[in-house]
Design a protein around this motif. Structure first.
Motif: not given
Length: 467
Positions: A5-14, A61-71, A139-147
Motif C-alpha cells: 500500500v505504501l508503494f501505491l501511496a507514494m505519488p500522492q504522499l509526495s 507497537i506496530f499499531g501505534a506506529g501506524s496511527l502516528l504515520a497516518a497523521f 480519502y487522504w494518503w494517511g488512510s492507508v496506514f489505518l487499515i
C-alpha cells in the motif's frame, strides 16, 4: 499489505508532504532498516520470553506506529513513525514462523504450513493495493496506514487460538554488544550507499561508510568469539542455509525495486489512478500466492537445488520481460513480466522459509528465522537504496546529460514541464530509461545468484530433498 500500500501511496504522499528524493527513499527504507537491525534480536528474545507474548507486544507497537504515520504532518515525522512500525514489525515475522515450527513438527506438514504462511504475503500484496486504491480514491494518503488497526485488533482476539507459549529454557544473557554493532553497522553502510548515489561523495559520507564497514567486521569477529553470540555463524556454514540467505537478498532486492518503480510507472507515466495501478498488480500477487503454496510439490519433484536455481532464473526472466514497457505502449510486457517474476518469487521465498526452520531444533527456530527474515528485510532496503538510487541517477542524467544532475522526482519534472507535451514525454522516457537500467541490473544479480547456487549446492541435495 502495508508495504504494498505504501508503494501505491507514494505519488500522492509526495504531492502532499513534498519530501526530497532522499527523504522519499527514507520513508520507504526506515521501516526495513529498523526491522533488518532488530529481527535477529527479536527472534532470540521470542525464544526466551515466549513467541506468542512477543507477537502481541510487537503487534501493539506496530499499531501505534501506524496511527502516528497516518497523521504525520512532515516527512521527518513519517520517517520516525515508520521506524516505530519497524520496531514492532521486527517481532512479528520471527515469532509467527517460530510458532509454526512448534505447531507442525512433521517436515511435510511444516512445509505446507510455511507455504500458506508465504502465500499470506501474496494475499496481502493482492488485497492491500485494492483496499488502498479505494481509500486513496476517496480519502487522504494517511488512510492507508489505518487499515493496520483492524488487523492488529483481529490478531489480539485470535491469540487465544495459538498454542501455549514455547521458549528456550536457556537463560544465557542477551548479546547487547552484538545488537549495537549489527544495527549501527547496517545503518552506516546503507546510509553511505544512499548518500553517495544521490548526492555524491563527501568527507562525512566517507567517515560514516568506513565506520559502518568496520562495525560490521567487528560484529562478525565478535560473533565468532562470543560464548552466546547474537548470530550463530555455524548456521551459515550449512550450504543450504547460506544459499537460502543469499537467495533472499538477491530476490528481495529485485522485488523491492520492481514494486517501487513499476507503481511509479503505472501512475506517473501511464497516468493511472492508484486503484487502476493496484488492479494491474493482481497477476503478480496471484502467481506468488499459487507457487508459494505449491513449492513443497516442486521440491518433491525436482529437488531443492534445481528448485532454487529455477526460481532465480524465472525471476530474472520476468525482469527482462519488463524491459518491453514504454511510455505509450508495452502494458503487455508489464503484465506478462510481473506474472512470470511472481512464479519465481513465490517459489523462492517458500523455500527460504522452509530451510530456515528445518535447519535448527524447534527451540532455536526464532534465531534461525530471525537471520532469514533479516536478509529478507535487508534485501528490500538495499534494493530500494541501490537499485532505486541507480534508477534515480540514470533518470537525472538522461534528462540533461551535459548539465548538473536533476535532483527532483518524475513528478517534479512533469510539473516543471508546465504542460509542454514534448518535455513531459521526455521526462517520462528518462524515467523509463532509469527503470529499465535498474531492472536489468536486478536480472544480472539474479542470474549470478543462480550460477552461485548451482556451484555451491551439491547435487546430492536434490536427491535427499526428493527423498
Amino acid at each position: 499489505m502495508d508495504v504494498s500500500v505504501l508503494f501505491l501511496a507514494m505519488p500522492q504522499l509526495s504531492r502532499h508532504l513534498d519530501p526530497s528524493p532522499t527523504a522519499a527513499l527514507w520513508i520507504l527504507d526506515s521501516y526495513s532498516f529498523v526491522i533488518a537491525g532488530l529481527l535477529i534480536t527479536m527472534g532470540s528474545l521470542g525464544d526466551r520470553i515466549g513467541r506468542r507474548r512477543l507477537l502481541l507486544i510487537g503487534a501493539t507497537i506496530f499499531g501505534a506506529g501506524s496511527l502516528l504515520a497516518a497523521f504525520a504532518g512532515s516527512p521527518g515525522m513519517l520517517i520516525a513513525a515508520r521506524a516505530l512500525m519497524g520496531f514492532g514489525g521486527a517481532t512479528l515475522l520471527p515469532s509467527s514462523l517460530a510458532i509454526i515450527s512448534t505447531m507442525f513438527p512433521d517436515s511435510r506438514e511444516r512445509s505446507r504450513a510455511i507455504g500458506v504462511w508465504t502465500a499470506a504475503f501474496a494475499g496481502g500484496a493482492a488485497v492491500g493495493p485494492i483496499v488502498g486504491g479505494l481509500l486513496l480514491h476517496h480519502y487522504w494518503w494517511g488512510s492507508v496506514f489505518l487499515i493496520n488497526a483492524p488487523v492488529v485488533l483481529a490478531l489480539w482476539f485470535a491469540a487465544s487460538l495459538l498454542p501455549a507459549d514455547s521458549r528456550d529454557i536457556d537463560s544465557a544473557p542477551f548479546d547487547l554488544l552484538g545488537v549495537l554493532l549489527s544495527v549501527a553497522g547496517i545503518l552506516g553502510v546503507v546510509y553511505t550507499i544512499k548518500h553517495v548515489a544521490l548526492a555524491g561523495i563527501d568527507a562525512t559520507t566517507i567517515v560514516i561508510g568506513v565506520a559502518g564497514v568496520a562495525l560490521l567486521a567487528w560484529f562478525i569477529a565478535h560473533c565468532s568469539r562470543a560464548e552466546h553470540p547474537l548470530v550463530d555463524l555455524h548456521l551459515l556454514r550449512n550450504p543450504r542455509f547460506a544459499v537460502a540467505i543469499c537467495t533472499t537478498l538477491a530476490a528481495m532486492m529485485s522485488l523491492a525495486a520492481t514494486t517501487y518503480l513499476v507503481n511509479e510507472y503505472l501512475q506517473s507515466v501511464t497516468d493511472r489512478d492508484p486503484l487502476g495501478a493496484a488492479v494491474l498488480g493482481i497477476p503478480m500477487a496471484a502467481t506468488v500466492c499459487v507457487f508459494s503454496l505449491g513449492s513443497a510439490t516442486i521440491v518433491a519433484r525436482v529437488g531443492l537445488r534445481r528448485a532454487f536455481i529455477a526460481a532465480l532464473l524465472v525471476c530474472a526472466a520476468g525482469m527482462l520481460t519488463l524491459q518491453g514497457t514504454g511510455v505509450h505502449d508495452g502494458l503487455w510486457a508489464f503484465l506478462v513480466g510481473s506474472a512470470i517474476a511472481g512464479v519465481g518469487y513465490g517459489t523462492a521465498f517458500s523455500l527460504v522459509s522452509d530451510v530456515a526452520v528445518s535447519s535448527v531444533p524447534p527451540e532455536r527456530a526464532g534465531e534461525a528465522t530471525g537471520i532469514s527474515e533479516t536478509s529478507f528485510e535487508l534485501g528490500q532496503a538495499l534494493g530500494l537504496a541501490l537499485l532505486g538510487s541507480l534508477a534515480a541517477i540514470v533518470f537525472a542524467r538522461t534528462l540533461d546529460p551535459t548539465g548538473p544532475a536533476f535532483r527532483g522526482t518524475l513528478t517534479d519534472a512533469i510539473t516543471a514541464a508546465g504542460g509542454d507535451g514534448r518535455l513531459v514525454d521526455a521526462a517520462k522516457s528518462a524515467f523509463l530509461t532509469g527503470m529499465h537500467t535498474a531492472l536489468g541490473t536486478a536480472a544480472v544479480i539474479l542470474l549470478v545468484m543462480a550460477a552461485i547456487t548451482a556451484a555451491v549446492l551439491p547435487r546430492e541435495e536434490q536427491r535427499s530433498a526428493a527423498d
